[in-house]
Design a protein around this motif. Structure first.
Motif, short mmCIF file in Angstrom:
data_model
loop_
_atom_site.label_atom_id
_atom_site.label_comp_id
_atom_site.label_asym_id
_atom_site.label_seq_id
_atom_site.Cartn_x
_atom_site.Cartn_y
_atom_site.Cartn_z
N ALA A 85 -0.61 8.68 11.80
CA ALA A 85 -1.05 7.92 10.62
C ALA A 85 -1.68 6.62 11.08
CB ALA A 85 0.12 7.64 9.68
N GLY A 86 -2.89 6.34 10.61
CA GLY A 86 -3.57 5.12 10.99
C GLY A 86 -2.93 3.89 10.36
N LEU A 87 -3.04 2.76 11.06
CA LEU A 87 -2.60 1.48 10.53
C LEU A 87 -3.83 0.60 10.33
CD1 LEU A 87 -0.54 -0.66 9.74
CD2 LEU A 87 -0.18 -1.16 12.17
N ARG A 142 -2.42 4.73 4.39
CA ARG A 142 -3.50 5.46 3.71
C ARG A 142 -4.02 6.63 4.54
NH1 ARG A 142 -7.73 0.76 2.41
NH2 ARG A 142 -8.90 2.50 1.50
N ASP A 143 -4.19 6.44 5.84
CA ASP A 143 -4.87 7.42 6.70
C ASP A 143 -3.86 8.30 7.42
OD1 ASP A 143 -7.11 6.06 5.94
OD2 ASP A 143 -7.57 5.23 7.91
N THR A 171 -7.31 10.46 3.41
CA THR A 171 -7.22 9.03 3.13
C THR A 171 -7.50 8.85 1.64
OG1 THR A 171 -7.98 6.82 3.78
CG2 THR A 171 -9.66 8.53 3.62
N GLY A 172 -7.47 7.61 1.15
CA GLY A 172 -7.87 7.37 -0.23
C GLY A 172 -6.88 6.53 -1.00
N LYS A 173 -7.33 6.11 -2.17
CA LYS A 173 -6.47 5.33 -3.08
C LYS A 173 -5.34 6.21 -3.58
CE LYS A 173 -6.59 2.66 -7.37
NZ LYS A 173 -7.44 2.16 -8.48
N ALA A 179 1.54 7.48 4.16
CA ALA A 179 1.57 8.28 5.38
C ALA A 179 2.42 7.70 6.50
CB ALA A 179 0.14 8.48 5.88
N HIS A 180 2.99 6.52 6.33
CA HIS A 180 3.81 5.95 7.40
C HIS A 180 5.23 6.50 7.28
CE1 HIS A 180 0.74 2.48 7.95
NE2 HIS A 180 0.30 3.65 8.35
#
Length: 319
Positions: free
Chosen positions: A37-39, A62-63, A83-85, A94-95
């Motif tokens: 998951a992206g930060l 989000r990612d 991703t997305g709102k 996603a964390h």
């Protein structure tokens, strides 16, 4: 499952590693096991209370990239990214080890990208894609990307190059310029604001047809470097949101100002974007990201503090 969660906003001290029940996919939803998951800076700002529509308690993030474990049969077992709102704001994000989202809210992960690589791209690439789409960048368009060394700037350069645009990057430091030139881009090193028009004219006779300011600080100068009937896209602004803007100069050029906000798009809309350019990674038209730092989810709180402190490392959290 393990997850980062915050129960109040205003301080990163409210973010903690927690043990939460594993979610269950409702009808029309997917359960995704998160592999990475992206930060993003917006995740940090979310915990700090910058988004008034966030509901609490909340798992941020989000990612993501992972594998579908529950949902419609055609999706189960597929490697996906998204991703997305929504995730991280009005539903858990996603964390965490798992997340649920609408069945249309994911796209198939490009085969050439690892989970960590895919998870690092969602916000930067959908933001850049939206900017290029809405400002009409296509083959032959003369495009200036201000802040071409940042995540969104690099995404815009790569996506525009894949479209066949004439691309020029602008950065502040000679070392940043050298890195981008090594990747095959034309680059100018930003000087005083009043010099921008001349610098751009030296590359693009008549000015840039599209200018994408990813920094929020070059909007007034960008108008002077714009071609007739040109478009300026922006994604940021000073903290107070106020800019001295030469509206008359933009009017005289017949110019258009485009505000770009990735949080206007939900996961289904973002999945459609990912689906449109994702295959370009497999076709070799887009570069696979490098220098990603994969960090265990258990160390995620420290990573939030590092980003808030100004770290530019591209971090992905790995459950």
């Amino acid at each position: 499952m393990q997850a980062l969660q915050f129960t109040a906003t205003g301080s990163l001290d409210h973010l903690r590693l927690s043990q939460l029940p594993t979610p269950v996919a409702a009808a029309g939803e997917l359960l995704v096991r998160v592999h990475a998951a992206g930060l993003n800076p917006s995740d940090v700002k979310n915990v700090l209370g910058r988004f008034p529509y966030t509901t609490l308690p909340r798992v941020p993030g989000r990612d993501f990239a992972g594998v579908v474990e529950q949902g419609p049969a055609e999706w189960v077992g597929r490697a996906v990214w998204g991703t997305g709102k929504g995730p991280g704001f009005t539903r858990d994000g996603a964390h965490a080890e798992y997340l649920t989202l609408p069945a249309g809210g994911v796209a198939l992960k490009p085969d050439s990208l690892s989970f960590e690589q895919a998870a690092s791209l969602g916000v930067p690439y959908t933001t850049a894609w939206d900017a290029l789409e809405r400002s009409g960048v296509q083959a032959g368009t003369r495009l200036l990307v201000i802040g071409g060394n940042g995540a969104v700037g690099q995404a815009a350069l790569a996506l525009a190059k894949a479209r066949g645009a004439e691309v020029l990057a602008a950065v502040r430091q000679p070392a940043q310029a050298a890195t981008l030139r090594a990747q095959g881009y034309a680059v100018l090193v930003l000087e005083a604001a009043e010099a921008l028009a001349g610098q751009v004219e030296a590359h693009f006779a008549g000015g840039a047809e599209v200018i994408f300011d990813t920094t929020g600080f070059w909007l007034p100068a960008a108008v002077s470097a714009l071609a007739t009937f040109g478009r300026i896209a922006i994604i940021a602004a000073p903290v107070d949101g106020l800019v001295q803007f030469p509206a008359l100069a933009l009017y005289r050029k017949g110019g258009v100002l485009v505000g770009v906000n990735s949080l206007l798009y939900d996961t289904v809309q973002c999945a459609a974007m990912l689906g449109r350019f994702g295959g370009d990674f497999d076709r070799g038209l887009l570069p696979r990201p490098e220098r990603i730092r994969a960090v265990p989810l258990s160390e995620g709180v420290a990573c939030y503090h590092a980003v808030n402190g100004g770290s530019s490392d591209k971090v992905v959290l790995v459950p």
